[in-house]
Structure formats: C-alpha cells, structure tokens
Scaffold this motif. Structure first.
Motif, PDB file in Angstrom:
ATOM      1  N   GLY A 163       0.845  -1.177   0.000  1.00 16.78           N
ATOM      2  CA  GLY A 163       0.000   0.000   0.000  1.00 16.78           C
ATOM      3  C   GLY A 163       0.884   1.232   0.000  1.00 16.78           C
ATOM      4  O   GLY A 163       1.916   1.253   0.681  1.00 16.78           O
ATOM      5  N   VAL A 164       0.512   2.247  -0.759  1.00 15.03           N
ATOM      6  CA  VAL A 164       1.381   3.413  -0.922  1.00 15.03           C
ATOM      7  C   VAL A 164       0.578   4.695  -0.829  1.00 15.03           C
ATOM      8  O   VAL A 164      -0.564   4.770  -1.314  1.00 15.03           O
ATOM      9  N   LEU A 165       1.187   5.711  -0.228  1.00 17.14           N
ATOM     10  CA  LEU A 165       0.591   7.038  -0.154  1.00 17.14           C
ATOM     11  C   LEU A 165       1.638   8.052  -0.597  1.00 17.14           C
ATOM     12  O   LEU A 165       2.754   8.081  -0.061  1.00 17.14           O
ATOM     13  N   THR A 166       1.303   8.850  -1.603  1.00 21.71           N
ATOM     14  CA  THR A 166       2.144   9.971  -2.014  1.00 21.71           C
ATOM     15  C   THR A 166       1.422  11.261  -1.674  1.00 21.71           C
ATOM     16  O   THR A 166       0.190  11.284  -1.528  1.00 21.71           O
ATOM     17  N   PHE A 167       2.157  12.366  -1.571  1.00 25.12           N
ATOM     18  CA  PHE A 167       1.522  13.621  -1.158  1.00 25.12           C
ATOM     19  C   PHE A 167       2.317  14.836  -1.616  1.00 25.12           C
ATOM     20  O   PHE A 167       3.501  14.730  -1.938  1.00 25.12           O
ATOM     21  N   ASP A 168       1.632  15.967  -1.641  1.00 20.90           N
ATOM     22  CA  ASP A 168       2.267  17.261  -1.869  1.00 20.90           C
ATOM     23  C   ASP A 168       2.426  17.962  -0.530  1.00 20.90           C
ATOM     24  O   ASP A 168       1.459  18.085   0.236  1.00 20.90           O
ATOM     25  N   ASN A 169       3.630  18.433  -0.229  1.00 17.31           N
ATOM     26  CA  ASN A 169       3.818  19.226   0.971  1.00 17.31           C
ATOM     27  C   ASN A 169       3.064  20.551   0.873  1.00 17.31           C
ATOM     28  O   ASN A 169       2.739  21.017  -0.226  1.00 17.31           O
ATOM     29  N   GLU A 170       2.793  21.155   2.011  1.00 17.23           N
ATOM     30  CA  GLU A 170       2.104  22.439   2.041  1.00 17.23           C
ATOM     31  C   GLU A 170       2.842  23.456   1.165  1.00 17.23           C
ATOM     32  O   GLU A 170       4.054  23.600   1.239  1.00 17.23           O
ATOM     33  N   GLY A 171       2.095  24.135   0.320  1.00 21.69           N
ATOM     34  CA  GLY A 171       2.674  25.135  -0.565  1.00 21.69           C
ATOM     35  C   GLY A 171       3.116  24.595  -1.912  1.00 21.69           C
ATOM     36  O   GLY A 171       3.536  25.358  -2.783  1.00 21.69           O
ATOM     37  N   ILE A 172       3.014  23.271  -2.099  1.00 25.19           N
ATOM     38  CA  ILE A 172       3.462  22.624  -3.332  1.00 25.19           C
ATOM     39  C   ILE A 172       2.270  21.967  -4.021  1.00 25.19           C
ATOM     40  O   ILE A 172       1.431  21.326  -3.379  1.00 25.19           O
ATOM     41  N   GLY A 173       2.205  22.081  -5.349  1.00 23.04           N
ATOM     42  CA  GLY A 173       1.163  21.406  -6.117  1.00 23.04           C
ATOM     43  C   GLY A 173      -0.231  21.715  -5.620  1.00 23.04           C
ATOM     44  O   GLY A 173      -0.590  22.877  -5.399  1.00 23.04           O
TER      45      GLY A 173
END
Length: 281
Positions: A49-59
């Motif tokens: 299982g995988v989770l990717t994310f954008d940090n605050e202020g990005i994307g």
C-alpha cells in the motif's frame, strides 16, 4: 489535515492483495507527488500500500497565494509528514509502516513526533546538501542559486520561483530560506538545532535504514550522504553508493532513480526497494 489545520493533497495506491506493508513516499524539496506515480504504481503491483503527497505550498497543497504561504522545511517535517503517516495508518490498518524518502523526504524524518510508527526507512539521494562538499562547476551553480537567487526572489516576489532554474516547483519563502541556511552549513538541519529547532528526534531514531546514493549526483555525493547520516546518531544505516554505468545507465543523478526509463533499463534498482521492504518485519 495537518496540525496547522492545512489540508494536503495525497494519492493512495492499493494493491489487489491484502496489504501487510504500507509505504509513505516523502518527496524531495519542491517536487509534486505525480513525480513518484510510476514508482508508487510499481510498489502497489508488488503488494504494498502506498501514499504519495504534496507538501504544504506545493502542487495541490497550495491553497493561498504563494507569497502568503508560511510553510517551511520545519513545518513539512513536524506537521505534514506526521499527518501523512497518520493517514497511511488509517488507510491500511494492521500493516507495518515504512518511509521511502527522496532527498528532503528522508532528511526531515527526525522532526516527526510519531516516527516510532515507522518500521524501516529507504532513502534515495538523501544527504546534507552541504555546498562546501560539492565539486566545481556544480558548486558555483549551487552558490548562485542559494546565495543570490533565493534571497533576491524572496525579497522581490515573496517566494522563490525555483521552477525558473530547474529546481522543482515554486517554493514558499520559508522553505527556500531554510534550504539555503541548512545547505550552507554542515549536517543540514543540524545547523538549526538550538536555534529555530529546539525539539527533535534525530538522536533517538534507531529504525533500520537503507540509503542509496549515486556517483553522478552533484548534490547527494558520498561526503554529503555521510554528513547527513551522522545526524541520525542511533540509526543503523546500510549505505549503498552506486555507479550508473554498473547498471547500463549513463545518468541517474539526484532525480532519475524514480524515472520509468531508469526502471525499464535497470529494473534491479527499483527491485532494491521491494527487497528491502520484503525483509522487514
């Protein structure tokens, strides 16, 4: 949602089988989560299982005018990454949880108050980024970006348009300012201990970790990898410093490990992540 009450954009990758191992992919500075899509898909195809994310202020995690965004590298590590780890545990119950960190994604681990939930770490191109340890001519490029471009852009625009010089997405000024400060010292984030950082967990983390570096990476060279590893005083680290030519590749550098073209030509590189995760409890 972070402790700063800020929503983060994220993508979940679910394998067809029951998930026993779940992974959060923590991105490099200013890199959007889509960059890791092919790699995350590969991990899911291998049962993780995988989770990717954008940090605050990005994307998609930018919800205001960038010049008004007060995110920082510290808030990314102290608030964003812990929130994503919490979400990973919610998404995949009764699994073990692991961090795959790319550059800053591995560097900021020691700010996470919930780090004990992480079973293992797999870091790629993770180092202190210390400018004095870089070789010419890249050292001159880094000095120009860090010591001229960032201060001038922050002063005139209120943010750093890093995308204009091929350094990822536009950055909140606090992120760019700390990036500059930390890369101008040794030990990266260690330069902030006792100053802007009074609470951290770098001296406590004893999670097993594999760190991959590449001989043609101008930023995460071998000296800078060692400089960052030393900050994690109790972390048992296996360091692998690899040469692209040994895998039939002309270049990997700081970014191309996650490229689908790299995987096509040298599938054993992504297999290293699978093998590492498979052997963890």
């Amino acid at each position: 949602m972070t402790a700063r009450n800020h929503p983060l954009a994220a993508t979940t990758y679910r394998p067809k089988t029951q998930v026993k191992t779940a992974v959060m992919i923590a991105p490099a500075t200013g890199i959007k989560r889509q960059f890791y899509h092919n790699f995350a898909t590969y991990l899911a195809e291998n049962g993780f299982g995988v989770l990717t994310f954008d940090n605050e202020g990005i994307g998609k995690s930018l919800s205001t005018d960038l010049a008004k965004c007060d995110a920082s590298l510290i808030s990314w590590g102290r608030h964003d990454m812990p929130a994503v780890l919490d979400a990973l545990q919610d998404e995949f119950a009764d699994a073990s949880y692991h961090l795959i960190g790319h550059s800053a994604g591995g560097q900021l681990l020691g700010l996470m108050p919930n780090y004990k939930a992480i079973t293992s770490v797999f870091n790629v191109a993770c180092s202190s980024g210390c400018i004095k340890n870089m070789d010419i001519p890249y050292k001159l490029k880094a000095m120009g970006f860090m010591d001229a471009f960032i201060p001038l852009a922050n002063l005139t625009l209120g943010y750093t348009p890093a995308d204009k010089v091929g350094m990822g997405e536009p950055l909140p000024r606090g992120v760019a300012r700390q990036w500059r400060e930390w890369c101008n010292g040794s030990g990266y984030i260690k330069t902030a201990f006792g100053k802007s950082i009074h609470t951290h967990f770098y001296d406590e983390i004893n999670t097993p970790a594999l760190w991959l570096g590449f001989s043609d990476d101008d930023i995460a060279n071998s000296k800078n990898m060692d400089d960052m590893i030393r900050v994690f005083t109790k972390m048992p680290v296996e360091k692998r410093f690899l040469y692209p030519k040994d895998f039939g590749l002309s270049h990997i550098g700081h970014m191309r490990y996650f490229s689908s073209k790299t995987h096509t030509k040298a599938p054993e590189l992504w297999q290293m992540a699978v093998d590492w995760l498979d052997k963890q409890p």
